[in-house]
Design an enzyme around this catalytic site. Sequence first.
Site, PDB file in Angstrom:
ATOM      1  CD  GLU A 247      -1.862   2.294   1.793  1.00  0.00           C
ATOM      2  OE1 GLU A 247      -1.548   3.258   1.068  1.00  0.00           O
ATOM      3  OE2 GLU A 247      -2.000   2.361   3.006  1.00  0.00           O
ATOM      4  CB  CYS A 248       2.566   2.934  -2.657  1.00  0.00           C
ATOM      5  SG  CYS A 248       3.537   1.423  -2.825  1.00  0.00           S
TER       6      CYS A 248
END
Length: 499
Positions: A247-248
Amino acid sequence: MTATDTPLPGVSGTPATFESLDPRTGDVVGTHPVHDADAVAAAVARAEDAAQWWASLGFPERRRRLGEWRKALVRRIDDLARVVTEETGKPIDDARLELVLAIDHLDWAAKHAERVLGRRMVLPGALMSNQAASVTYVPIGVVGVIGPWNYPVFTPMGSIAYALAAGNAVVFKPSELTPGVGVALADSLAEIVDGRALFQVVTGFGETGASLCRAPGIGKISFTGSTATAKRVMATCAERLTPVVIECGGKDPMIVDADADLAAAADAAVWGGMSNAGQTCVGVERVYVLDAVAEEFIAKVVGTARTLRSGSTGDYGPMTSPAQVDVVRRHVEDALGRGGRAMVGGPESVQQQFIEPVVIVDVPEDSTAVTEETFGPLLVVNRVPDVAEAVRRANATGYGLGATVFSKNRGEEIATQLRCGMVAINGVISFAGVPSLPFGGVGDSGFGRIHGADGLREFTRPQAVARQRFPLPIAVTSFRRSSRGMKALLGVVRLRYGR
């Protein structure tokens, strides 16, 4: 941005500690060890034993114990919130809200794990009607979680709570900026699991996170942080083919339609862009408002933003990561240098620790303020002729995390056209607070999902089982198979599927 963005200090092999600082004052609020590869490996080995015990308890007992943890977190909510505030600088009520949301997710995961992950029968199909087919979701074992500093409870708990509910043990590597939060969370569970190493914390810098990725006993890594760091995490995990959830960041857009409630949209835009000092991966960074209502909308945004103040007792706190200040300054200067107009604040708003609200309009789409994640209290507002152009621009970056749409009549229609993992309609970041909804992105924003049923399944491995109830009259998976039998089978297939 996470702990893995910072190099390991000191001399290799030398026992080391580091200090956690209050970003508002620079005061030391804690001292923590730098765990080396051996320490991380030992933690994972302890977790492997705990994982077997935890999985053997079954869903009802795990639910009971996680329920006790939920109660413990509620009892300690103020103490935990103070730790969050000391390490991030965010207002105490913002820290409390983060804990409230995390507790709600923990409750949902514990209560729904058996329904989502328990053995379920599936139809075998006409050709395999002699089989009883089922699917079970088996715990992975040990899950490594690498968390961020901006929401040091809510974000990692989206992995921790769901991994535990699914029957796994967890080794958590918090950001070096918020290690005390991680330690406090683990301590709150220890007594409830009889002191077993079910949820451990390893602290340190980038090399500690890399050691967690390399540990042989790790079944999966869940990472939250920058896209650049995510690529390094993936490369390290690839050495052992360890699967990852990534999850960026995001460059999340808001679209304001001509029929939108402009007061509500403006309030959402400012809160989504400025709360937590803009350090929210699913916050609002870009707004595309239709020409027909642009002037009125911008006036409302400006009026609200001008009332906000950053500071130790302000509406939002400091930049938790000192390095992020330079990013915000660069984006503000680039937006103005390319012809954008500052409606609130400007370069002078970017101070050493605190950044006052900045609202810039009419920013060219190739400005870094539009193309790169700012992660600060900068809101870009651009006018568009129609919804089609708003959607085109919203989808133009490599990111695809969240989005916001304000429209009375076309919200869901617009949402379906957006390339992202989550959309809030006539609200902001609301999807993150709904435990049953999956959370995650596409493109440079990552892949995999936390939260909801998808988040529970993310921390398991599906196991398919087919049990023969009676033999078929035609043997097809045997060397006893005859040409007559195959002819009969083909006849059935042609009759059933060929018409």
